[in-house]
Design an enzyme around this catalytic site. Structure first.
Site, mmCIF file in Angstrom:
data_model
loop_
_atom_site.group_PDB
_atom_site.id
_atom_site.type_symbol
_atom_site.label_atom_id
_atom_site.label_comp_id
_atom_site.label_asym_id
_atom_site.label_seq_id
_atom_site.Cartn_x
_atom_site.Cartn_y
_atom_site.Cartn_z
ATOM 1 N N GLU A 149 38.759 42.277 29.091
ATOM 2 C CA GLU A 149 38.885 43.243 30.194
ATOM 3 C C GLU A 149 40.056 44.199 29.991
ATOM 4 O O GLU A 149 41.190 43.889 30.349
ATOM 5 C CB GLU A 149 39.055 42.499 31.540
ATOM 6 C CG GLU A 149 39.191 43.462 32.716
ATOM 7 C CD GLU A 149 39.339 42.774 34.069
ATOM 8 O OE1 GLU A 149 39.489 41.541 34.112
ATOM 9 O OE2 GLU A 149 39.317 43.486 35.076
ATOM 10 N N LYS A 172 34.387 43.671 29.859
ATOM 11 C CA LYS A 172 34.519 43.992 31.287
ATOM 12 C C LYS A 172 35.354 45.266 31.419
ATOM 13 O O LYS A 172 36.581 45.214 31.522
ATOM 14 C CB LYS A 172 35.180 42.821 32.019
ATOM 15 C CG LYS A 172 35.456 43.079 33.488
ATOM 16 C CD LYS A 172 35.705 41.796 34.247
ATOM 17 C CE LYS A 172 36.137 42.073 35.668
ATOM 18 N NZ LYS A 172 36.090 40.891 36.523
HETATM 19 P P1 13P Z 1 37.740 43.936 41.094
HETATM 20 O O1 13P Z 1 36.247 44.038 40.977
HETATM 21 O O2 13P Z 1 38.238 43.718 42.483
HETATM 22 O O3 13P Z 1 38.453 45.040 40.338
HETATM 23 O O4 13P Z 1 38.148 42.581 40.371
HETATM 24 C C1 13P Z 1 37.611 42.308 39.165
HETATM 25 C C2 13P Z 1 38.590 41.582 38.339
HETATM 26 O O5 13P Z 1 38.330 40.482 37.915
HETATM 27 C C3 13P Z 1 39.853 42.234 38.025
HETATM 28 O O6 13P Z 1 40.504 41.526 37.014
#
Ligand code: 13P
Length: 341
Positions: free
Chosen positions: A177, A219
Site C-alpha cells: 500500500e 492497494k
Molecule cells: P481507508 O479506506 O479509510 O483509507 O483505509 C484503508 C486503509 O487500510 C488505510 O491504510
C-alpha cells in the site's frame, strides 16, 4: 516458499464480486475516531466495536478478507470465541496490519518513512501460526511544494518490497500500500504524475527484492483532485485517470488491485470504483476491487455510538456499504442504492 498457496490466497482475496474490509486502525487512530463521536476510548469499546463488525450477518457475501490490528487479532467475542475463529467460520480470510506507522523522515521535512522491519520475520511467523493469511503495510506520500522527494519515494518503496519479500517467505500474501494522500490543492494531473512515479519505483523494488507478483495485492490510492483543489474532477475523469496510471505502471502479473478510500465519502468511493469497472473492465488485466476502511465503516460507527442497542442498525448499515462496494466492483452500483437498503 509455497508459491501456489500465495497465488491461491491472493486470488481468493479478489474473488469476483467481493472486496476487502480494512478494520486495522491502530489504537490511536481508532481512539481518535471514537473521540469525535463521544465513544469511550478503552480496549473494551474497541473490542465491542470490532465484535459488531465481525459478527455482521452475511458479511462474507461481499467481503473476502478483513484486515485486523494486533490488538484485534488477539481479541474474542463476549462469549469467548476468538475473532479469528468467527471470521474463518464465516468464510472471511483474516489478515493483519504489520507496519509500525509512518514516522517523520530524517532530512526530509514534511515527509514520512514507514517503520516496522526490525523483528518482522518473527512477528509474521507468529501471525501465520495464529491463522492470518495476508498482511498489510502502508507507506504514505504527500504532494506539496517539492514533495514527495525522490529520497522519500525510494526509501518507502524499498521498505515495502522488503516487507513483501518477508511476507511471502512466511506464506502470507502482502498487501502493498503506497498511499499518495488526497490532502492538498494539487490537480488530478499532478496526482496522476506522482502516483505513476511512486508505483513505477515500487514495482522496480519489488522486482529487485524478488517478490512474486502473482502473490501480492496492490492497494493504491485512486487518482483524485486534491481536497482543496478548486477544480474537482468528475467521476468519469477520476476513473479514466486512475486506470490509465495503473495500466502504465502495474505489471499484469499482479494478482489484484484493491483501492483504499483515503477519506473519500462512501458514496464517492463507490461511484469511482463503479466507473472504473463499468468503463475499463475489458482493458484491465487485474481485478479492480476495494479495501476500504472509512468508506465502509464510517456510517456504521456513527450509528453505533458505543451503545449495545444500536448494534443491529449499525450492522445493517455496514452490510449495506459492503454491498454497494461489491456492486461497484462489478460496475453495477447506482447512487439510488444508498437510500434504499
Ligand atoms: P481507508 O479506506 O479509510 O483509507 O483505509 C484503508 C486503509 O487500510 C488505510 O491504510
Amino acid at each position: 516458499m509455497n508459491e501456489q498457496k500465495l497465488i491461491d490466497t491472493a486470488k481468493m482475496m479478489v474473488a469476483s464480486n467481493k472486496g476487502l474490509l480494512a478494520m486495522d486502525e491502530s489504537n490511536p487512530t481508532c481512539n481518535k475516531r471514537f473521540a469525535k463521536l463521544g465513544i469511550p476510548q478503552t480496549e473494551e469499546y474497541r473490542r465491542a466495536y470490532r465484535e459488531l463488525i465481525v459478527t455482521t450477518p452475511c458479511l462474507s457475501e461481499f467481503i473476502s478478507g478483513a484486515i485486523l490490528y494486533d490488538e484485534t487479532i488477539r481479541q474474542q467475542k463476549k462469549d469467548g470465541t476468538p475473532f479469528l475463529q468467527v471470521l474463518t467460520d464465516a468464510g472471511i480470510i483474516a489478515g493483519i496490519k504489520v507496519d509500525k506507522g509512518a514516522k517523520a523522515m530524517a532530512g526530509h521535512p514534511n515527509e514520512t518513512i514507514t517503520e516496522g522491519l526490525d523483528g518482522l520475520r518473527d512477528r509474521l511467523n507468529e501471525y501465520a501460526q495464529m491463522g492470518a493469511r495476508f498482511a498489510k503495510w502502508r507507506a504514505v506520500l504527500t504532494i506539496g511544494a517539492g514533495i514527495p522527494s525522490r529520497g522519500c519515494i525510494e526509501a518507502n518503496a524499498q521498505t515495502l518490497a522488503r516487507y513483501a519479500a518477508l511476507c511471502q517467505e512466511a506464506g502470507l500474501v502482502p498487501i502493498v500500500e503506497p498511499e499518495v494522500l488526497m490532502t492538498g490543492a494539487h490537480t488530478l494531473e499532478q496526482c496522476g504524475e506522482v502516483t505513476a512515479a511512486v508505483l513505477q519505483i515500487v514495482f522496480q523494488q519489488l522486482y529487485t527484492q524478488r517478490v512474486l507478483l502473482e502473490g501480492i495485492i496492490l492497494k493504491p490510492n485512486m487518482v483524485l483532485s486534491g481536497l482543496t483543489c478548486p477544480q474537482q474532477a468528475s467521476v468519469e475523469e477520476v476513473a479514466a485517470a486512475t486506470v490509465q496510471c495503473l495500466l502504465r505502471t502495474v505489471p499484469s502479473a499482479v494478482a489484484g488491485i484493491a483501492f483504499l478510500s483515503g477519506g473519500q465519502t462512501g458514496e464517492l468511493a463507490s461511484a469511482h470504483l463503479n466507473a472504473m469497472n463499468l468503463c475499463f473492465k475489458v482493458q484491465a488485466p487485474w481485478a479492480l476491487t476495494f479495501s476500504f476502511g472509512r468508506a465502509i465503516q464510517q456510517s456504521a460507527l456513527e450509528l453505533w455510538q458505543g451503545k449495545e442497542s444500536n448494534v443491529l442498525v449499525a450492522q445493517q448499515t455496514l452490510l449495506h456499504q459492503a454491498k454497494c462496494n461489491a456492486s461497484a466492483r462489478q460496475g453495477e452500483y447506482k447512487a439510488e442504492m444508498e437510500t434504499g437498503a
